[in-house]
Write a protein that holds these residues in place. Structure first.
Motif, mmCIF file in Angstrom:
data_model
loop_
_atom_site.group_PDB
_atom_site.id
_atom_site.type_symbol
_atom_site.label_atom_id
_atom_site.label_comp_id
_atom_site.label_asym_id
_atom_site.label_seq_id
_atom_site.Cartn_x
_atom_site.Cartn_y
_atom_site.Cartn_z
ATOM 1 N N SER A 270 5.625 -9.987 -9.779
ATOM 2 C CA SER A 270 5.931 -9.816 -8.361
ATOM 3 C C SER A 270 6.959 -8.704 -8.186
ATOM 4 O O SER A 270 7.804 -8.465 -9.049
ATOM 5 C CB SER A 270 6.447 -11.119 -7.763
ATOM 6 N N GLY A 271 6.863 -8.012 -7.050
ATOM 7 C CA GLY A 271 7.815 -6.964 -6.714
ATOM 8 C C GLY A 271 7.555 -5.629 -7.371
ATOM 9 O O GLY A 271 8.394 -4.728 -7.283
ATOM 10 N N LYS A 272 6.399 -5.462 -8.019
ATOM 11 C CA LYS A 272 6.062 -4.185 -8.663
ATOM 12 C C LYS A 272 4.730 -3.674 -8.132
ATOM 13 O O LYS A 272 3.827 -4.448 -7.836
ATOM 14 C CB LYS A 272 5.982 -4.353 -10.182
ATOM 15 N N TRP A 273 4.636 -2.349 -8.033
ATOM 16 C CA TRP A 273 3.401 -1.728 -7.580
ATOM 17 C C TRP A 273 2.409 -1.628 -8.740
ATOM 18 O O TRP A 273 2.776 -1.236 -9.843
ATOM 19 C CB TRP A 273 3.671 -0.327 -7.035
ATOM 20 N N TYR A 274 1.151 -1.943 -8.448
ATOM 21 C CA TYR A 274 0.073 -1.827 -9.432
ATOM 22 C C TYR A 274 -1.087 -1.048 -8.824
ATOM 23 O O TYR A 274 -1.455 -1.265 -7.670
ATOM 24 C CB TYR A 274 -0.430 -3.206 -9.871
ATOM 25 N N HIS A 275 -1.631 -0.155 -9.627
ATOM 26 C CA HIS A 275 -2.862 0.518 -9.230
ATOM 27 C C HIS A 275 -4.011 -0.248 -9.856
ATOM 28 O O HIS A 275 -4.067 -0.444 -11.064
ATOM 29 C CB HIS A 275 -2.879 1.972 -9.707
ATOM 30 N N ILE A 276 -4.929 -0.716 -9.025
ATOM 31 C CA ILE A 276 -6.075 -1.503 -9.475
ATOM 32 C C ILE A 276 -7.332 -0.647 -9.366
ATOM 33 O O ILE A 276 -7.571 -0.010 -8.342
ATOM 34 C CB ILE A 276 -6.252 -2.776 -8.619
ATOM 35 N N ALA A 277 -8.108 -0.634 -10.414
ATOM 36 C CA ALA A 277 -9.424 0.011 -10.376
ATOM 37 C C ALA A 277 -10.427 -0.972 -10.974
ATOM 38 O O ALA A 277 -10.278 -1.386 -12.123
ATOM 39 C CB ALA A 277 -9.420 1.312 -11.155
ATOM 40 N N VAL A 278 -11.396 -1.360 -10.193
ATOM 41 C CA VAL A 278 -12.417 -2.312 -10.632
ATOM 42 C C VAL A 278 -13.769 -1.627 -10.556
ATOM 43 O O VAL A 278 -14.155 -1.125 -9.504
ATOM 44 C CB VAL A 278 -12.419 -3.575 -9.740
ATOM 45 N N THR A 279 -14.463 -1.600 -11.667
ATOM 46 C CA THR A 279 -15.796 -1.007 -11.706
ATOM 47 C C THR A 279 -16.826 -2.111 -11.885
ATOM 48 O O THR A 279 -16.688 -2.958 -12.773
ATOM 49 C CB THR A 279 -15.915 0.015 -12.850
ATOM 50 N N TYR A 280 -17.835 -2.084 -11.055
ATOM 51 C CA TYR A 280 -18.865 -3.132 -11.015
ATOM 52 C C TYR A 280 -20.205 -2.459 -11.278
ATOM 53 O O TYR A 280 -20.633 -1.589 -10.512
ATOM 54 C CB TYR A 280 -18.819 -3.762 -9.629
ATOM 55 N N ASN A 281 -20.855 -2.849 -12.375
ATOM 56 C CA ASN A 281 -22.154 -2.284 -12.727
ATOM 57 C C ASN A 281 -23.196 -3.383 -12.721
ATOM 58 O O ASN A 281 -23.085 -4.347 -13.477
ATOM 59 C CB ASN A 281 -22.109 -1.644 -14.120
ATOM 60 N N SER A 282 -24.205 -3.233 -11.897
ATOM 61 C CA SER A 282 -25.250 -4.254 -11.847
ATOM 62 C C SER A 282 -26.150 -4.130 -13.069
ATOM 63 O O SER A 282 -26.278 -3.074 -13.678
ATOM 64 C CB SER A 282 -26.080 -4.098 -10.574
ATOM 65 N N ILE B 222 -8.957 -2.445 -14.548
ATOM 66 C CA ILE B 222 -7.820 -1.670 -15.052
ATOM 67 C C ILE B 222 -6.632 -1.938 -14.157
ATOM 68 O O ILE B 222 -6.688 -1.736 -12.942
ATOM 69 C CB ILE B 222 -8.138 -0.163 -15.077
ATOM 70 N N LEU B 223 -5.557 -2.416 -14.751
ATOM 71 C CA LEU B 223 -4.287 -2.581 -14.046
ATOM 72 C C LEU B 223 -3.313 -1.586 -14.641
ATOM 73 O O LEU B 223 -3.065 -1.606 -15.836
ATOM 74 C CB LEU B 223 -3.717 -3.992 -14.232
ATOM 75 N N SER B 224 -2.754 -0.717 -13.848
ATOM 76 C CA SER B 224 -1.789 0.233 -14.372
ATOM 77 C C SER B 224 -0.508 0.189 -13.549
ATOM 78 O O SER B 224 -0.557 0.124 -12.323
ATOM 79 C CB SER B 224 -2.357 1.657 -14.396
#
Length: 199
Positions: A166-178, A191-193
């Protein structure tokens, strides 16, 4: 593309299809691969956020949502109070009925609860609210959970490898491949960075 048909006969009588046109209309979309179909910046600073993609979805604030000057990029971010029922509603379009896509966002959680949804796209008309096309949510431990409901495959969900704090910034990238078949589960990479200087 939205359209309706209007015809005038030899007696000057007019009829339209569908009924109630032009308020009601037919529609279709022309899509391209890797197109940006939804993009919020929150730089409006007040009122409802604006979708800056070429699609221009209508976005409506519900509940306890406000603008904050605590932002990673630009001047503003959106603050959502889950306890206050805060969420954004996006008018559905075919552009959001996705099978292969990437979702990216910055988030700064101030706490964690099970099943607090960060993003949820409703499924087919005959699916219940808990059977979404796709969704991102947090767990009480601080993991990011991504899932989708597929018939007959049922619920498929994946957890991030790392925990958020909590209290920290996170860049989230979620890739969804059918997959090629609805019977096979989809592959989702998360990916959480945590990027300086936001440590």
């Amino acid at each position: 593309i939205k359209y309706y048909v209007e015809a005038v006969d030899v007696n000057s009588d007019t009829t339209t299809s569908p009924d109630g046109a032009p308020e009601n209309y037919y529609s279709f979309v022309i899509t391209s691969e890797r197109a940006l179909v939804f993009h919020l910046t929150f730089e409006e600073g007040s009122g409802d956020p604006v979708d800056h993609s070429s699609v221009g979805h209508v976005v409506t604030i519900h509940g306890d949502v406000s603008y904050s000057t605590d932002a990673v990029e630009g001047n503003y971010s959106g603050y959502f109070n889950a306890d206050g029922g805060g969420y954004l509603e996006v008018t559905p379009t075919a552009y959001l009925d996705l099978t292969d896509f990437t979702v990216e966002m910055w988030i700064k959680p101030d706490g964690f609860q099970n099943n607090v949804r960060i993003l949820s796209k409703v499924g087919a008309d005959d699916y219940a609210w808990y059977q979404p096309n796709y969704e991102l949510k947090e767990t009480s431990a601080g993991y990011l959970e991504v899932g989708s409901y597929c018939d007959p495959g049922g619920w498929n969900n994946f957890l991030s490898d790392s925990l958020m704090e909590s209290g920290k910034w996170y860049h989230i990238a979620v890739t969804y491949n059918s997959s090629s078949s609805k019977n096979n589960p989809v592959f989702i990479s998360i990916i959480l960075s945590l990027t300086p200087p936001f440590l």
